[in-house]
Design a protein around this motif. Structure first.
Motif, PDB file in Angstrom:
ATOM      1  N   CYS A 159      51.299 134.983 -52.238  1.00  0.00           N
ATOM      2  CA  CYS A 159      52.701 135.332 -51.971  1.00  0.00           C
ATOM      3  C   CYS A 159      53.057 135.088 -50.500  1.00  0.00           C
ATOM      4  O   CYS A 159      54.138 134.583 -50.178  1.00  0.00           O
ATOM      5  N   LYS A 160      52.131 135.436 -49.591  1.00  0.00           N
ATOM      6  CA  LYS A 160      52.386 135.211 -48.152  1.00  0.00           C
ATOM      7  C   LYS A 160      52.502 133.717 -47.858  1.00  0.00           C
ATOM      8  O   LYS A 160      53.328 133.296 -47.047  1.00  0.00           O
ATOM      9  N   ALA A 161      51.654 132.928 -48.540  1.00  0.00           N
ATOM     10  CA  ALA A 161      51.708 131.468 -48.329  1.00  0.00           C
ATOM     11  C   ALA A 161      53.053 130.924 -48.799  1.00  0.00           C
ATOM     12  O   ALA A 161      53.682 130.114 -48.111  1.00  0.00           O
ATOM     13  N   ILE A 162      53.521 131.381 -49.955  1.00  0.00           N
ATOM     14  CA  ILE A 162      54.821 130.926 -50.479  1.00  0.00           C
ATOM     15  C   ILE A 162      55.947 131.373 -49.538  1.00  0.00           C
ATOM     16  O   ILE A 162      56.874 130.619 -49.248  1.00  0.00           O
ATOM     17  N   ALA A 163      55.817 132.597 -49.023  1.00  0.00           N
ATOM     18  CA  ALA A 163      56.852 133.144 -48.128  1.00  0.00           C
ATOM     19  C   ALA A 163      56.893 132.432 -46.779  1.00  0.00           C
ATOM     20  O   ALA A 163      57.869 132.568 -46.030  1.00  0.00           O
ATOM     21  N   SER A 164      55.856 131.660 -46.453  1.00  0.00           N
ATOM     22  CA  SER A 164      55.817 130.985 -45.143  1.00  0.00           C
ATOM     23  C   SER A 164      56.789 129.809 -45.064  1.00  0.00           C
ATOM     24  O   SER A 164      57.054 129.292 -43.980  1.00  0.00           O
ATOM     25  N   TRP A 165      57.323 129.378 -46.214  1.00  0.00           N
ATOM     26  CA  TRP A 165      58.303 128.291 -46.202  1.00  0.00           C
ATOM     27  C   TRP A 165      59.641 128.793 -45.663  1.00  0.00           C
ATOM     28  O   TRP A 165      60.128 129.841 -46.056  1.00  0.00           O
ATOM     29  N   HIS A 166      60.255 128.010 -44.755  1.00  0.00           N
ATOM     30  CA  HIS A 166      61.642 128.307 -44.386  1.00  0.00           C
ATOM     31  C   HIS A 166      62.529 127.802 -45.517  1.00  0.00           C
ATOM     32  O   HIS A 166      63.425 128.502 -45.972  1.00  0.00           O
TER      33      HIS A 166
ATOM     34  N   ASP B  30      56.754 120.583 -44.042  1.00  0.00           N
ATOM     35  CA  ASP B  30      56.862 119.122 -44.028  1.00  0.00           C
ATOM     36  C   ASP B  30      56.338 118.580 -45.355  1.00  0.00           C
ATOM     37  O   ASP B  30      55.930 119.331 -46.235  1.00  0.00           O
ATOM     38  N   ILE B  31      56.331 117.251 -45.494  1.00  0.00           N
ATOM     39  CA  ILE B  31      55.950 116.606 -46.749  1.00  0.00           C
ATOM     40  C   ILE B  31      54.484 116.888 -47.093  1.00  0.00           C
ATOM     41  O   ILE B  31      54.124 117.021 -48.265  1.00  0.00           O
ATOM     42  N   GLU B  32      53.631 116.994 -46.059  1.00  0.00           N
ATOM     43  CA  GLU B  32      52.211 117.243 -46.313  1.00  0.00           C
ATOM     44  C   GLU B  32      52.007 118.644 -46.878  1.00  0.00           C
ATOM     45  O   GLU B  32      51.169 118.875 -47.752  1.00  0.00           O
ATOM     46  N   LYS B  33      52.786 119.603 -46.381  1.00  0.00           N
ATOM     47  CA  LYS B  33      52.698 120.970 -46.918  1.00  0.00           C
ATOM     48  C   LYS B  33      53.194 120.990 -48.372  1.00  0.00           C
ATOM     49  O   LYS B  33      52.643 121.699 -49.215  1.00  0.00           O
TER      50      LYS B  33
ATOM     51  N   LYS C 185      45.617 131.583 -46.655  1.00  0.00           N
ATOM     52  CA  LYS C 185      45.788 131.994 -45.246  1.00  0.00           C
ATOM     53  C   LYS C 185      46.146 130.773 -44.396  1.00  0.00           C
ATOM     54  O   LYS C 185      47.047 130.794 -43.576  1.00  0.00           O
ATOM     55  N   ALA C 186      45.375 129.693 -44.592  1.00  0.00           N
ATOM     56  CA  ALA C 186      45.601 128.465 -43.812  1.00  0.00           C
ATOM     57  C   ALA C 186      46.947 127.833 -44.174  1.00  0.00           C
ATOM     58  O   ALA C 186      47.686 127.382 -43.293  1.00  0.00           O
ATOM     59  N   LEU C 187      47.303 127.825 -45.470  1.00  0.00           N
ATOM     60  CA  LEU C 187      48.574 127.237 -45.898  1.00  0.00           C
ATOM     61  C   LEU C 187      49.769 127.951 -45.253  1.00  0.00           C
ATOM     62  O   LEU C 187      50.770 127.328 -44.921  1.00  0.00           O
ATOM     63  N   SER C 188      49.628 129.263 -45.073  1.00  0.00           N
ATOM     64  CA  SER C 188      50.758 130.032 -44.537  1.00  0.00           C
ATOM     65  C   SER C 188      51.005 129.738 -43.055  1.00  0.00           C
ATOM     66  O   SER C 188      52.037 130.102 -42.512  1.00  0.00           O
ATOM     67  N   MET C 189      50.054 129.070 -42.408  1.00  0.00           N
ATOM     68  CA  MET C 189      50.204 128.759 -40.971  1.00  0.00           C
ATOM     69  C   MET C 189      50.829 127.378 -40.733  1.00  0.00           C
ATOM     70  O   MET C 189      51.130 127.010 -39.609  1.00  0.00           O
ATOM     71  N   ILE C 190      51.019 126.595 -41.820  1.00  0.00           N
ATOM     72  CA  ILE C 190      51.470 125.203 -41.660  1.00  0.00           C
ATOM     73  C   ILE C 190      52.994 125.137 -41.630  1.00  0.00           C
ATOM     74  O   ILE C 190      53.670 125.818 -42.401  1.00  0.00           O
TER      75      ILE C 190
ATOM     76  N   PRO D 291      57.777 143.740 -45.976  1.00  0.00           N
ATOM     77  CA  PRO D 291      59.201 143.537 -46.305  1.00  0.00           C
ATOM     78  C   PRO D 291      59.652 142.078 -46.090  1.00  0.00           C
ATOM     79  O   PRO D 291      60.420 141.550 -46.896  1.00  0.00           O
ATOM     80  N   THR D 292      59.158 141.419 -45.006  1.00  0.00           N
ATOM     81  CA  THR D 292      59.591 140.027 -44.746  1.00  0.00           C
ATOM     82  C   THR D 292      59.127 139.089 -45.859  1.00  0.00           C
ATOM     83  O   THR D 292      59.826 138.140 -46.221  1.00  0.00           O
ATOM     84  N   VAL D 293      57.924 139.366 -46.411  1.00  0.00           N
ATOM     85  CA  VAL D 293      57.395 138.535 -47.507  1.00  0.00           C
ATOM     86  C   VAL D 293      58.239 138.747 -48.762  1.00  0.00           C
ATOM     87  O   VAL D 293      58.638 137.789 -49.434  1.00  0.00           O
ATOM     88  N   LYS D 294      58.541 140.020 -49.057  1.00  0.00           N
ATOM     89  CA  LYS D 294      59.360 140.323 -50.256  1.00  0.00           C
ATOM     90  C   LYS D 294      60.728 139.649 -50.160  1.00  0.00           C
ATOM     91  O   LYS D 294      61.231 139.084 -51.122  1.00  0.00           O
ATOM     92  N   GLU D 295      61.296 139.707 -48.959  1.00  0.00           N
ATOM     93  CA  GLU D 295      62.618 139.104 -48.753  1.00  0.00           C
ATOM     94  C   GLU D 295      62.567 137.584 -48.971  1.00  0.00           C
ATOM     95  O   GLU D 295      63.444 136.997 -49.603  1.00  0.00           O
ATOM     96  N   ALA D 296      61.492 136.947 -48.479  1.00  0.00           N
ATOM     97  CA  ALA D 296      61.354 135.493 -48.631  1.00  0.00           C
ATOM     98  C   ALA D 296      61.168 135.116 -50.098  1.00  0.00           C
ATOM     99  O   ALA D 296      61.610 134.039 -50.532  1.00  0.00           O
ATOM    100  N   LEU D 297      60.514 135.992 -50.895  1.00  0.00           N
ATOM    101  CA  LEU D 297      60.291 135.684 -52.319  1.00  0.00           C
ATOM    102  C   LEU D 297      61.545 135.898 -53.163  1.00  0.00           C
ATOM    103  O   LEU D 297      61.630 135.394 -54.281  1.00  0.00           O
TER     104      LEU D 297
END
Length: 891
Positions: A837-844, A808-811, A800-805, A880-886
């Motif tokens: 999966c949500k945490a992975i999807a949080s990456w641009h 950057d290099i620290e992430k 949960k916390a990872l998906s909010m970051i 759907p946004t998470v699936k699309e990001a994966l």
């Protein structure tokens, strides 16, 4: 003293103490005040000294009132330190002598007695003085003005200093004291005596924030009383009526809603009061109303009448202190009282700072400033709606001619700046004209018109910089830039200050766009450096530091450094290690060191050595200021630590040779366990910065550094100083990445502190939660086998916390840890698979190609492990946004 023998003073004692008090308050320079003070201090050691003082105050009627009052004020201060240690019989004597004085004929005596009574109540609470309540009631219910005024004065001071004591249950009383006093206070609203009306309204106002039930149920009566006093002949009473409405709209807007039209109408009327203090109090209402988020439509119909009032009040009053200040020549040295207190803000590692204090603005608040602030707030709530009312008045003000009308012109420019944020959409088509109109005002003959034009231009910085793309826009940017630089070199202090502050704002917006102009900018700034006095030097340091941050490494050229560094180094050498003017210079050097990178190397050694010396001296001064020959001041340590951080960030591994030959690691450890949170905050920031570039020198003390940092993550410490916890958490992560397996002995302790932060993230600051998630990731990366067996207990809150970051290099480091743990124990993440999966999807976009591949492999591994049916089921449960990001990982 025996209990049954009443205390009585000795005549010679009264004579001596009165004689000393008389000398103490005399204006004669021959009296040795220090010696008299020492003698009084000597007397204060006597157990019955307070009895003498109260006797002189209450009974020495043959003595001058000033002496009796001095005895009372001395008694008040003395009681604060000695009351608890006094014999109960002496305490009783003091209290018994005070009560009859509530009705003293002399108002000064009554007022002094009221102050002392409030102090005793603070020390004893009402419980220890039951006779007081009855005495106050008797005086309030008498028809004698002296008694009523004396009791009201004492009561108002209790209400101001310790309102809660009257809203408490008292054994032996059927109801709380406030319930008994409130009807009497309301009664005094109608008193023919202005002093009683003032004291009663002021007393009730003290309870608006606390809102005891007695006041809440009497709200209609209170409001009725306020409306009756609305046009009171006394300005002090009208001011308190306004203050009541402002406080009510802040804390209990619902109470005002039925009467809102009447209140707004009244506030509009008193915003034009002939007494400036009443008008100022009324003016506070508009910002309070908007902040209370009451429906804007209630205010909307009043805007055509309100805005002209605000604009009229924004014109300088003839007695405004700024008119005098504006005439001060730049060559006059600043007096110490001209220097506002400044506070260094310790370094903070994270996505957003804990506080954003504009701590250098300690100006006198007045009707002009309050009106401008109200207009700013209204423009943010109503936006372009206010322009049809406002702009004709502003245009009329701008077009006034002649020297006599300069204040109207100045107020019109101030109004443009005040609405510069809220009305930007409506102003946008006209901004080229507005800016073109303001530029010549930078050369106006009136210093305050120049100053306000600098500020208003800075409010449009974003537009001025955005317009650089076309030829006209670039010319306008150049004109503003050169106009501000010209004014930075003005001889008038007020203009220097305004131009320098405005330029710092423009720098932040323009950033690298300033690079082609660097030489001319630096020449102007460093010329100013040679002519500014101490107060404006601080603003100049900030402008130089902001420039360094704005252009970064582009400043790292000999032609620029030859202009910039010699004057700064010269100033650095002039100032002693105990001179507080070093603080802004340190902050400036910190920004320059960070911006120049290795370009700062030629200047690094003397700067580094001096920081070390200052920290050593201050740590010594804390223990023995006499031997150290300086007074301890933690800010010297904080600024030195932060400058060392700037060096570490700028020089990188180039700082290694300096650290290796110094005692920095021992000094730093000392700072990490200092009792001052500010020192610890900066110490852990430096610890993290050093871990990045030369961790080898920290290794001998690794266990002690880890222990000190982990201690900051305990729940009690987090509550006490969240910024310290934040930096300590970040530093642990930086150390872990460098020392790798050496961190393993401390893993259990660290993770047991990090997990509660992640599991109770809601009530904590965002940066602390993010840093905890990153540090846990870094620990997982270097020791996955130790943490992975327990991962199912924290996987959900961690992801949960990872998906909010932000990316950057620290992430990236944190996700390397995630991948390492999942590889070690794939089944540990299954119950939290959707969160992962949500945490992975949080990456641009993951910049590191190898990490992108690894994340893809992890997902592919789960797809094979689960089989098509279970995998499809997991995927269909995702948004759907998470699936699309994966989908970019071909799963």
């Amino acid at each position: 003293m025996e209990a049954n023998v009443p205390w009585s003073p000795r005549e010679e004692g009264i004579k001596e103490i009165c004689g000393l008090l008389e000398k103490q308050i005399s204006h004669s320079s021959s009296a040795d005040k220090a010696q008299i003070w020492q003698q009084l201090q000597h007397y204060s050691q006597l157990p019955d000294f307070n009895n003498y003082l109260v006797f002189i105050l209450a009974r020495a009627e043959g003595k001058p009132v000033e002496v009796r009052q001095a005895a009372g004020l001395y008694l008040k201060n003395n009681l604060r330190t000695t009351y608890k240690s006094m014999l109960p019989v002496y305490q009783q004597y003091v209290k018994s002598e005070l009560l009859p004085c509530l009705g003293a004929v002399d108002r000064n005596i009554r007022s002094t007695v009221g102050t002392i009574i409030s102090v005793v109540v603070q020390l004893e609470v009402v419980l220890g003085w039951p006779e007081l309540l009855q005495a106050l009631l008797n005086c309030l219910d008498s028809n004698d003005l002296n008694h009523m005024e004396g009791a009201m004065d004492a009561l108002s001071k209790i209400c101001e200093d310790i309102p809660q004591v009257l809203d408490a249950d008292i054994p032996g009383l059927a109801e709380r004291p406030i319930n008994i006093f409130l009807p009497r206070l309301f009664r005094f609203f109608k008193s023919p005596h202005a002093s009683l009306r003032k004291l009663s309204v002021g007393s009730v106002n003290q309870y608006i924030m606390l809102m005891p039930s007695a006041l809440y149920v009497s709200m209609d009566q209170f409001l009725q009383g306020l409306f009756i006093l609305a046009n009171d002949p006394s300005a002090e009473v009208r001011k308190l009526v306004c203050a009541a409405f402002v406080q009510l709209v802040e804390v209990r807007p619902s109470c005002l809603e039925p009467h809102l039209r009447n209140v707004i109408e009244y506030m509009l009327q008193v915003n034009k009061d002939t007494d400036d203090e009443v008008a100022l109090e009324a003016c506070e209402f508009w910002t309070a109303y908007c902040d209370a988020q009451l429906p804007p439509e209630n205010l909307r119909e009043f805007l055509p009448r309100l805005i002209p009032v605000l604009l009229s009040n924004m014109v300088y009053a003839d007695d405004d202190e700024s008119l005098v200040e504006a005439e001060e020549e730049g060559s006059l040295p600043d007096r110490d009282q001209d220097l506002k207190p400044r506070f260094h803000v310790s370094r903070f590692h994270g996505s957003e700072d804990i506080e954003d204090d504009d701590d250098d603005v300690v100006n006198i608040w007045n009707l002009r400033k309050c009106s401008a602030a109200a207009l700013d707030t209204l423009s943010n709530v109503f936006g372009d709606e206010i322009l049809p009312t406002l702009m004709p008045i502003v245009q009329a003000g701008l077009s006034t001619r002649g020297d006599n009308a300069w204040k109207e012109r100045e107020a019109a420019v101030l109004a443009l700046g005040a609405i510069g944020e809220g009305c930007i959409n409506g102003l946008y088509p006209y901004l080229p004209e507005i800016v073109a109109f303001l530029i010549p005002l930078l050369d106006d003959k009136f210093p305050l018109i120049i100053s306000i034009s600098c500020w208003t231009l800075s409010r449009f910085s974003k537009f001025i910089v955005q317009s650089i793309g076309d030829q006209k826009g670039y010319k306008q940017f150049d004109d503003v830039l050169m106009g501000l630089l010209r004014r930075i070199l003005d001889d008038n202090k007020r203009v220097q200050e305004a131009a320098c502050s405005a330029f710092a704002t423009l720098e932040e917006e323009a950033a690298e766009e300033l690079a082609p102009h660097l030489e001319i900018i630096l020449k102007h700034l460093m010329t100013a450096f040679g002519k500014y006095q101490r107060r404006n030097l601080r603003i100049l340091y900030d402008a130089i530091g902001t420039l360094a941050e704005a252009v970064g490494r582009q400043m790292n050229k000999p032609v620029y450094l030859d202009i910039l560094m010699p004057p700064l180094i010269e100033k650095w050498q002039q100032l002693s290690d105990a001179d507080k003017d070093l603080f802004p210079l340190f902050e400036c050097f910190t920004s320059i060191a960070h911006a120049l990178d290795t370009g700062f190397s030629p200047f690094a050694e003397p700067v580094f050595r001096r920081c070390i010396n200052i920290i050593q001296t201050q740590q010594f001064a804390k223990v023995d200021p006499v031997k150290a020959a300086v007074l301890y001041d933690k800010e010297f340590i904080v600024c030195s630590l932060d400058l060392l951080s700037g060096l570490a960030e700028g020089l990188g591994i180039g700082i290694e040779s300096l650290v290796s030959q110094s005692s920095l690691k021992d000094l730093l450890l000392h700072c990490c366990v200092d009792e001052s949170p500010d020192i610890r905050q900066s110490a852990f920031a430096l610890l993290g910065d050093l871990a990045r570039v030369c961790s080898v020198y920290l290794r001998p003390h690794l266990s002690l550094f880890i222990e000190a940092a982990t201690k900051q993550l305990e729940t009690s410490k987090i509550k006490e100083a969240i910024s310290v916890a934040n930096n300590a958490c970040w530093a642990i992560g930086e150390l872990a990445v460098k020392v790798r397996q050496e961190i393993s002995p401390f893993l259990v302790t660290i993770s047991s502190c990090l997990l509660p932060i992640l599991q109770h993230a809601e009530g904590l600051h965002k940066s602390l939660v993010e840093n905890s998630a990153i540090t846990l990731g870094r620990l997982s990366w270097v020791c996955p086998e130790l943490l992975s067996p327990h991962m199912e207990h924290f996987m959900q809150s961690w992801c949960k916390a990872l998906s909010m970051i932000r990316d950057d290099i620290e992430k990236e480091d944190a996700f390397r840890g995630l991948c390492a743990m999942v590889r070690t124990n794939p089944s540990g993440a299954l119950s939290s698979f959707d969160y992962m999966c949500k945490a992975i999807a949080s990456w641009h976009e993951i910049q590191s190609e190898d990490l992108h591949i690894e994340v893809g492999q992890i997902l592919q591994g789960y797809k094979q492990m689960l089989g098509d049916g279970a995998w499809d089921q997991c995927m269909s449960a995702l948004e759907p946004t998470v699936k699309e990001a994966l989908s970019k990982y071909q799963v």
